[in-house]
Design a protein around this motif. Structure first.
Motif, PDB file in Angstrom:
ATOM      1  N   THR A 151     -16.561   0.887  -2.544  1.00  0.00           N
ATOM      2  CA  THR A 151     -15.661   0.512  -3.634  1.00  0.00           C
ATOM      3  C   THR A 151     -14.965   1.724  -4.231  1.00  0.00           C
ATOM      4  O   THR A 151     -13.738   1.738  -4.403  1.00  0.00           O
ATOM      5  N   GLU A 152     -15.732   2.764  -4.534  1.00  0.00           N
ATOM      6  CA  GLU A 152     -15.147   3.979  -5.126  1.00  0.00           C
ATOM      7  C   GLU A 152     -14.219   4.672  -4.130  1.00  0.00           C
ATOM      8  O   GLU A 152     -13.146   5.154  -4.505  1.00  0.00           O
ATOM      9  N   PHE A 153     -14.643   4.729  -2.870  1.00  0.00           N
ATOM     10  CA  PHE A 153     -13.802   5.375  -1.856  1.00  0.00           C
ATOM     11  C   PHE A 153     -12.491   4.618  -1.686  1.00  0.00           C
ATOM     12  O   PHE A 153     -11.421   5.226  -1.567  1.00  0.00           O
ATOM     13  N   THR A 154     -12.557   3.285  -1.685  1.00  0.00           N
ATOM     14  CA  THR A 154     -11.347   2.482  -1.538  1.00  0.00           C
ATOM     15  C   THR A 154     -10.423   2.653  -2.728  1.00  0.00           C
ATOM     16  O   THR A 154      -9.194   2.677  -2.574  1.00  0.00           O
ATOM     17  N   GLN A 155     -10.987   2.783  -3.918  1.00  0.00           N
ATOM     18  CA  GLN A 155     -10.159   3.045  -5.101  1.00  0.00           C
ATOM     19  C   GLN A 155      -9.365   4.338  -4.919  1.00  0.00           C
ATOM     20  O   GLN A 155      -8.161   4.386  -5.204  1.00  0.00           O
ATOM     21  N   THR A 156     -10.034   5.374  -4.443  1.00  0.00           N
ATOM     22  CA  THR A 156      -9.358   6.653  -4.211  1.00  0.00           C
ATOM     23  C   THR A 156      -8.273   6.525  -3.150  1.00  0.00           C
ATOM     24  O   THR A 156      -7.151   7.027  -3.317  1.00  0.00           O
ATOM     25  N   LEU A 157      -8.586   5.830  -2.060  1.00  0.00           N
ATOM     26  CA  LEU A 157      -7.615   5.648  -0.977  1.00  0.00           C
ATOM     27  C   LEU A 157      -6.399   4.874  -1.451  1.00  0.00           C
ATOM     28  O   LEU A 157      -5.251   5.219  -1.126  1.00  0.00           O
ATOM     29  N   VAL A 158      -6.626   3.827  -2.236  1.00  0.00           N
ATOM     30  CA  VAL A 158      -5.534   3.011  -2.760  1.00  0.00           C
ATOM     31  C   VAL A 158      -4.619   3.842  -3.652  1.00  0.00           C
ATOM     32  O   VAL A 158      -3.382   3.792  -3.522  1.00  0.00           O
ATOM     33  N   LEU A 159      -5.195   4.613  -4.557  1.00  0.00           N
ATOM     34  CA  LEU A 159      -4.394   5.425  -5.470  1.00  0.00           C
ATOM     35  C   LEU A 159      -3.636   6.520  -4.729  1.00  0.00           C
ATOM     36  O   LEU A 159      -2.478   6.810  -5.049  1.00  0.00           O
ATOM     37  N   ALA A 160      -4.278   7.145  -3.743  1.00  0.00           N
ATOM     38  CA  ALA A 160      -3.601   8.183  -2.950  1.00  0.00           C
ATOM     39  C   ALA A 160      -2.417   7.585  -2.190  1.00  0.00           C
ATOM     40  O   ALA A 160      -1.344   8.207  -2.080  1.00  0.00           O
ATOM     41  N   THR A 161      -2.586   6.387  -1.670  1.00  0.00           N
ATOM     42  CA  THR A 161      -1.497   5.705  -0.963  1.00  0.00           C
ATOM     43  C   THR A 161      -0.343   5.397  -1.910  1.00  0.00           C
ATOM     44  O   THR A 161       0.832   5.558  -1.551  1.00  0.00           O
ATOM     45  N   CYS A 162      -0.677   4.962  -3.116  1.00  0.00           N
ATOM     46  CA  CYS A 162       0.366   4.691  -4.121  1.00  0.00           C
ATOM     47  C   CYS A 162       1.152   5.964  -4.434  1.00  0.00           C
ATOM     48  O   CYS A 162       2.387   5.930  -4.546  1.00  0.00           O
ATOM     49  N   CYS A 163       0.445   7.073  -4.589  1.00  0.00           N
ATOM     50  CA  CYS A 163       1.116   8.354  -4.869  1.00  0.00           C
ATOM     51  C   CYS A 163       2.073   8.717  -3.750  1.00  0.00           C
ATOM     52  O   CYS A 163       3.212   9.131  -4.004  1.00  0.00           O
ATOM     53  N   ALA A 164       1.636   8.547  -2.507  1.00  0.00           N
ATOM     54  CA  ALA A 164       2.486   8.878  -1.359  1.00  0.00           C
ATOM     55  C   ALA A 164       3.749   8.015  -1.355  1.00  0.00           C
ATOM     56  O   ALA A 164       4.864   8.513  -1.101  1.00  0.00           O
ATOM     57  N   MET A 165       3.606   6.729  -1.639  1.00  0.00           N
ATOM     58  CA  MET A 165       4.766   5.828  -1.656  1.00  0.00           C
ATOM     59  C   MET A 165       5.734   6.187  -2.781  1.00  0.00           C
ATOM     60  O   MET A 165       6.956   6.176  -2.591  1.00  0.00           O
ATOM     61  N   LEU A 166       5.204   6.522  -3.949  1.00  0.00           N
ATOM     62  CA  LEU A 166       6.067   6.878  -5.083  1.00  0.00           C
ATOM     63  C   LEU A 166       6.802   8.191  -4.829  1.00  0.00           C
ATOM     64  O   LEU A 166       7.967   8.346  -5.220  1.00  0.00           O
ATOM     65  N   ILE A 167       6.134   9.127  -4.196  1.00  0.00           N
ATOM     66  CA  ILE A 167       6.800  10.385  -3.823  1.00  0.00           C
ATOM     67  C   ILE A 167       7.947  10.104  -2.860  1.00  0.00           C
ATOM     68  O   ILE A 167       9.048  10.669  -2.988  1.00  0.00           O
ATOM     69  N   TYR A 168       7.714   9.221  -1.892  1.00  0.00           N
ATOM     70  CA  TYR A 168       8.752   8.863  -0.930  1.00  0.00           C
ATOM     71  C   TYR A 168       9.945   8.194  -1.624  1.00  0.00           C
ATOM     72  O   TYR A 168      11.107   8.504  -1.336  1.00  0.00           O
ATOM     73  N   ILE A 169       9.646   7.279  -2.542  1.00  0.00           N
ATOM     74  CA  ILE A 169      10.724   6.590  -3.262  1.00  0.00           C
ATOM     75  C   ILE A 169      11.553   7.579  -4.068  1.00  0.00           C
ATOM     76  O   ILE A 169      12.790   7.518  -4.078  1.00  0.00           O
TER      77      ILE A 169
END
Length: 215
Positions: free
Chosen positions: A50-68
């Motif tokens: 659960t904690e690892f997935t939370q980190t992965l989800v947030l890191a993915t969001c950061c990558a997408m926002l940087i791209y946008i």
């Protein structure tokens, strides 16, 4: 008769996305279930699914926002604020590791270094921010992002209160119940933010392509 949206999306596309989102939510729920069954030594801890997935989800969001913001260049001021919020959330999720392996309250310092300059820039560019936010606030992505924030930062905290679970379970209370309730709901909230960010990315790509055709 109202005019169609400036960046239209087909019904079939919406339907496919809805199915994928349902499968994704089901997958993370099943992952938490498997964590409880097969990972007793680390379940719902900093090293669990659960904690690892939370980190992965947030890191993915950061990558997408940087791209946008930096590649598609859509609503850059709004994207900066969203990126700062998600990045700060990502750092906060690492508080255990930062406090134990770097220094006490390191995560608070890093969050301040992310949030304060970003807020300063948004305030400085407030007219541009308000103009961009007028568009963003009328999107599905904004509504979903707001739902994710409310789920993560309001509902999970209240639902995961120790007093609440003590009242429900009485003499059967264990701290595990509190941790499970809070962490799983928090993961749901972050997942809503992930879906909202993906929707925002797809919208930004349509806006970017529309701009390219008018050049």
């Amino acid at each position: 008769m109202s005019s169609p949206p400036a960046w239209p999306i087909g019904f079939q596309t919406i339907l496919v996305r809805a199915v994928l989102y349902v499968l994704f939510i089901g997958a993370i729920t099943q992952g938490a279930y498997f964590e409880a069954l097969y990972l007793p030594s680390v379940r719902f801890s900093e090293l669990g699914f659960t904690e690892f997935t939370q980190t992965l989800v947030l890191a993915t969001c950061c990558a997408m926002l940087i791209y946008i913001r930096y590649v598609l260049k859509v609503w850059p001021t709004v994207m900066l604020l969203l990126l700062a919020f998600v990045a700060a959330s990502l750092v906060r999720e690492q508080d255990h590791f930062l406090d134990n392996y770097v220094a006490e309250n390191t995560w608070k310092v890093l969050v301040a270094l992310i949030i304060l300059p970003s807020l300063f820039w948004v305030v400085k560019q407030r007219q541009r921010f308000l103009a961009e936010f007028t568009h963003y606030s009328n999107t599905f992505a904004f509504g979903l992002f707001t739902a994710g924030v409310l789920t993560t930062y309001i509902f999970s905290r209240l639902y995961g209160r120790q007093e609440f679970w003590q009242a429900v379970l009485e003499d059967s209370y264990s701290g595990t119940f509190k941790s499970v309730a809070e962490e799983v709901v928090e993961l749901l909230g972050y997942s809503l933010i992930l879906i909202a960010t993906l929707e925002l990315l797809l919208l930004a790509r349509r806006i970017y392509k529309a701009r390219q055709t008018t050049i």
